[in-house]
Motif scaffolding. Structure first.
Motif, PDB file in Angstrom:
ATOM      1  N   ARG A 266      -0.165   2.260  -9.768  1.00  0.00           N
ATOM      2  CA  ARG A 266       0.932   1.980  -9.520  1.00  0.00           C
ATOM      3  C   ARG A 266       1.806   1.232 -10.575  1.00  0.00           C
ATOM      4  NH1 ARG A 266      -2.086   0.967  -4.942  1.00  0.00           N
ATOM      5  NH2 ARG A 266      -1.401   2.193  -2.947  1.00  0.00           N
ATOM      6  N   TYR A 267       1.079   0.671 -11.501  1.00  0.00           N
ATOM      7  CA  TYR A 267       1.795   0.011 -12.676  1.00  0.00           C
ATOM      8  C   TYR A 267       2.231   1.035 -13.719  1.00  0.00           C
ATOM      9  CZ  TYR A 267       2.457  -2.270 -16.838  1.00  0.00           C
ATOM     10  OH  TYR A 267       2.978  -3.002 -18.068  1.00  0.00           O
ATOM     11  N   TRP A 268       1.503   2.203 -14.045  1.00  0.00           N
ATOM     12  CA  TRP A 268       2.251   3.100 -14.754  1.00  0.00           C
ATOM     13  C   TRP A 268       3.331   3.962 -14.320  1.00  0.00           C
ATOM     14  CZ3 TRP A 268       2.310   8.343 -14.335  1.00  0.00           C
ATOM     15  CH2 TRP A 268       1.086   9.076 -13.609  1.00  0.00           C
ATOM     16  N   THR A 269       3.246   4.195 -12.965  1.00  0.00           N
ATOM     17  CA  THR A 269       4.453   5.103 -12.259  1.00  0.00           C
ATOM     18  C   THR A 269       5.638   4.132 -12.278  1.00  0.00           C
ATOM     19  OG1 THR A 269       3.447   4.370 -10.151  1.00  0.00           O
ATOM     20  CG2 THR A 269       2.786   6.431 -10.835  1.00  0.00           C
ATOM     21  N   SER A 270       5.399   2.787 -12.041  1.00  0.00           N
ATOM     22  CA  SER A 270       6.497   1.929 -11.913  1.00  0.00           C
ATOM     23  C   SER A 270       7.215   1.791 -13.314  1.00  0.00           C
ATOM     24  CB  SER A 270       6.226   0.530 -11.553  1.00  0.00           C
ATOM     25  OG  SER A 270       5.524   0.605 -10.351  1.00  0.00           O
ATOM     26  N   TYR A 271       6.159   1.889 -14.389  1.00  0.00           N
ATOM     27  CA  TYR A 271       6.992   1.744 -15.780  1.00  0.00           C
ATOM     28  C   TYR A 271       7.552   2.867 -16.158  1.00  0.00           C
ATOM     29  CZ  TYR A 271       7.158   1.209 -20.865  1.00  0.00           C
ATOM     30  OH  TYR A 271       7.594   1.011 -22.191  1.00  0.00           O
ATOM     31  N   ILE A 272       6.884   4.291 -15.710  1.00  0.00           N
ATOM     32  CA  ILE A 272       7.698   5.476 -16.225  1.00  0.00           C
ATOM     33  C   ILE A 272       8.913   5.521 -15.601  1.00  0.00           C
ATOM     34  CG2 ILE A 272       7.857   7.773 -15.735  1.00  0.00           C
ATOM     35  CD1 ILE A 272       4.812   7.732 -15.932  1.00  0.00           C
ATOM     36  N   ASP A 273       8.989   4.891 -14.145  1.00  0.00           N
ATOM     37  CA  ASP A 273      10.470   4.923 -13.426  1.00  0.00           C
ATOM     38  C   ASP A 273      11.408   3.944 -14.208  1.00  0.00           C
ATOM     39  OD1 ASP A 273       9.512   6.315 -11.358  1.00  0.00           O
ATOM     40  OD2 ASP A 273       8.838   4.671 -10.071  1.00  0.00           O
ATOM     41  N   GLN A 274      10.884   2.589 -14.539  1.00  0.00           N
ATOM     42  CA  GLN A 274      11.835   1.888 -15.327  1.00  0.00           C
ATOM     43  C   GLN A 274      12.240   2.415 -16.606  1.00  0.00           C
ATOM     44  OE1 GLN A 274      13.083  -0.944 -14.115  1.00  0.00           O
ATOM     45  NE2 GLN A 274      12.160  -0.264 -12.245  1.00  0.00           N
TER      46      GLN A 274
ATOM     47  N   ASP B 292       2.234  11.287  -2.280  1.00  0.00           N
ATOM     48  CA  ASP B 292       2.458  10.890  -0.842  1.00  0.00           C
ATOM     49  C   ASP B 292       3.933  10.739  -0.566  1.00  0.00           C
ATOM     50  OD1 ASP B 292      -0.222  10.290  -0.357  1.00  0.00           O
ATOM     51  OD2 ASP B 292      -0.013   8.612  -1.576  1.00  0.00           O
ATOM     52  N   ASN B 293       5.001  10.514  -1.460  1.00  0.00           N
ATOM     53  CA  ASN B 293       6.181  10.669  -1.182  1.00  0.00           C
ATOM     54  C   ASN B 293       6.953  11.913  -1.849  1.00  0.00           C
ATOM     55  OD1 ASN B 293       5.998   7.938   0.293  1.00  0.00           O
ATOM     56  ND2 ASN B 293       5.379   7.292  -1.675  1.00  0.00           N
ATOM     57  N   ARG B 294       6.915  12.936  -1.428  1.00  0.00           N
ATOM     58  CA  ARG B 294       7.963  13.960  -2.055  1.00  0.00           C
ATOM     59  C   ARG B 294       8.922  14.503  -1.171  1.00  0.00           C
ATOM     60  NH1 ARG B 294       2.107  16.843  -4.759  1.00  0.00           N
ATOM     61  NH2 ARG B 294       2.192  15.758  -6.616  1.00  0.00           N
TER      62      ARG B 294
ATOM     63  N   ASN C 160       0.897  -1.170   0.065  1.00  0.00           N
ATOM     64  CA  ASN C 160      -0.291  -0.041  -0.212  1.00  0.00           C
ATOM     65  C   ASN C 160       0.766   1.354  -0.026  1.00  0.00           C
ATOM     66  OD1 ASN C 160      -2.393   1.409  -0.026  1.00  0.00           O
ATOM     67  ND2 ASN C 160      -2.546   1.568   2.191  1.00  0.00           N
ATOM     68  N   GLU C 161       2.010   1.185  -0.670  1.00  0.00           N
ATOM     69  CA  GLU C 161       2.728   2.622  -0.678  1.00  0.00           C
ATOM     70  C   GLU C 161       2.038   3.367  -1.687  1.00  0.00           C
ATOM     71  OE1 GLU C 161       6.571   2.244  -2.351  1.00  0.00           O
ATOM     72  OE2 GLU C 161       7.197   0.430  -1.047  1.00  0.00           O
ATOM     73  N   ASN C 162       1.956   4.602  -1.490  1.00  0.00           N
ATOM     74  CA  ASN C 162       1.211   5.939  -1.987  1.00  0.00           C
ATOM     75  C   ASN C 162       0.007   5.540  -1.711  1.00  0.00           C
ATOM     76  OD1 ASN C 162       3.270   7.497  -3.604  1.00  0.00           O
ATOM     77  ND2 ASN C 162       4.026   5.448  -4.015  1.00  0.00           N
ATOM     78  N   PRO C 163      -0.664   5.756  -0.543  1.00  0.00           N
ATOM     79  CA  PRO C 163      -2.237   5.402  -0.234  1.00  0.00           C
ATOM     80  C   PRO C 163      -2.934   6.054  -1.111  1.00  0.00           C
ATOM     81  CG  PRO C 163      -0.423   5.466   1.874  1.00  0.00           C
ATOM     82  CD  PRO C 163       0.027   5.968   0.808  1.00  0.00           C
TER      83      PRO C 163
ATOM     84  N   PHE D 148      -3.031   6.285  -3.976  1.00  0.00           N
ATOM     85  CA  PHE D 148      -3.627   5.737  -5.230  1.00  0.00           C
ATOM     86  C   PHE D 148      -4.446   4.718  -5.053  1.00  0.00           C
ATOM     87  CE2 PHE D 148       1.079   5.662  -7.194  1.00  0.00           C
ATOM     88  CZ  PHE D 148       0.967   7.097  -7.177  1.00  0.00           C
ATOM     89  N   GLY D 149      -4.824   4.311  -3.732  1.00  0.00           N
ATOM     90  CA  GLY D 149      -6.025   3.634  -3.573  1.00  0.00           C
ATOM     91  C   GLY D 149      -5.778   2.128  -3.588  1.00  0.00           C
ATOM     92  N   GLN D 150      -6.820   1.160  -3.712  1.00  0.00           N
ATOM     93  CA  GLN D 150      -6.662  -0.097  -3.695  1.00  0.00           C
ATOM     94  C   GLN D 150      -7.464  -0.710  -5.049  1.00  0.00           C
ATOM     95  OE1 GLN D 150      -4.591  -2.775  -2.061  1.00  0.00           O
ATOM     96  NE2 GLN D 150      -3.430  -0.829  -1.510  1.00  0.00           N
ATOM     97  N   GLY D 151      -7.542  -1.987  -5.209  1.00  0.00           N
ATOM     98  CA  GLY D 151      -8.232  -2.450  -6.380  1.00  0.00           C
ATOM     99  C   GLY D 151      -7.584  -2.311  -7.798  1.00  0.00           C
ATOM    100  N   MET D 152      -8.144  -2.338  -8.803  1.00  0.00           N
ATOM    101  CA  MET D 152      -7.785  -2.488  -9.949  1.00  0.00           C
ATOM    102  C   MET D 152      -7.355  -0.999 -10.336  1.00  0.00           C
ATOM    103  SD  MET D 152      -7.153  -5.293 -11.344  1.00  0.00           S
ATOM    104  CE  MET D 152      -6.767  -4.615 -12.996  1.00  0.00           C
ATOM    105  N   LYS D 153      -7.898  -0.048  -9.817  1.00  0.00           N
ATOM    106  CA  LYS D 153      -7.752   1.353 -10.098  1.00  0.00           C
ATOM    107  C   LYS D 153      -6.442   1.743  -9.450  1.00  0.00           C
ATOM    108  CE  LYS D 153      -9.216   6.166  -9.805  1.00  0.00           C
ATOM    109  NZ  LYS D 153     -10.206   6.849  -9.345  1.00  0.00           N
TER     110      LYS D 153
END
Length: 260
Positions: free
Chosen positions: A131-139, A212-214, A116-119, A121-126
């Motif tokens: 988290r998926y697109w932010t991870s992809y941007i990071d990579q 949430d992590n700035r 639940n990093e960056n709360p 963002f919420g849970q569930g598919m949304k």
């Protein structure tokens, strides 16, 4: 900022990814001896990537563990020739947008989702999708910064040159420290500004999409995780040809035993 905290946060994630990718693709253990000819920029006889004297060249595999992109690995060299700007961007684009990167981003997103990093963002598919697109941007953007943009501006070589010979511990130390040492376009070696600055820039840019992590500590943690991930990647680049050869020999031995 406590550096140990950065390592404590980064290493579990990179270790998990390493282990998952190591054991997931079982099929590569039964591969034939066929090898894919490396591209001009990494072939054993290509300019700038010449093999070490009196050593049989080891072809560079485009797929570590049968999955991970491996376009910027090169064998030991006798004579150095720099990459052009176009070649640097070609390597970065392949490393950033090859299909396995979408899988790796999905794994990272899953880990962040469970924790639940960056709360916000919420849970569930949304929440997972965010988290998926932010991870992809990071990579992907991290690859572009450290393999193309910064190496071009700073005249550094983004390739990982394998050590190949020596003890396992010596090769391990060499691989892990290449995030801090690199070749220049003139053939010398120096501190790897492209790796450190490039990932630092991306860690700072992450403040734009990680509400949430700035803080400073969060930025340094992202920075450390990117560098730690690249260090583990170098380990795979160094030892994958040996692992693949061992697995192939084991498969051949099993085939020979079953045929007798």
């Amino acid at each position: 900022m406590n550096v140990l905290n950065v390592c404590r946060c980064a290493l579990p994630h990179t270790t998990f990814i390493f282990a998952a990718l190591l054991f997931a693709p079982v099929s590569f253990a039964q591969q034939t001896a066929e090898t894919t000819a490396p591209p001009a920029s990494t072939a054993p006889n290509a300019p700038g990537v010449l093999r070490a004297p009196e050593e049989k060249p080891q072809e560079v595999d485009h797929r570590i563990l049968g999955v991970l992109p491996n376009y910027r690995t090169a064998n030991p060299m006798e004579i150095y020739a720099p990459l052009t700007t176009k070649q640097k961007f070609t390597i970065a684009m392949k490393d950033s947008f090859d299909w396995p990167n979408y899988l790796v981003s999905g794994v990272f997103a899953g880990l962040y989702h469970l924790e639940n990093e960056n709360p916000s963002f919420g849970q569930g598919m949304k929440g997972y999708a965010h988290r998926y697109w932010t991870s992809y941007i990071d990579q992907s953007m991290g690859n572009l910064m450290t393999e193309a943009v910064m190496p071009t501006l700073l005249h550094e070589d983004p390739r990982y040159f394998r050590k190949v010979t020596g003890s396992k511990w010596g090769r391990t130390g060499y691989a892990l420290t290449r995030v801090l040492v690199t070749h220049t376009d003139r053939g010398g070696t120096r501190f790897n500004f492209s790796e450190v600055i490039g990932n630092g820039v991306m860690a700072g840019v992450g403040n734009a999409y990680y509400p949430d992590n700035r803080g400073f500590e969060d930025t340094v943690q992202r920075w450390g995780m990117q560098i730690a991930t690249d260090a583990f990647s170098n380990l795979l680049k160094e030892f994958w040809p040996d692992i693949k050869r061992h697995l192939h020999k084991h498969a051949e031995d099993r085939a020979a035993a079953s045929g007798n």
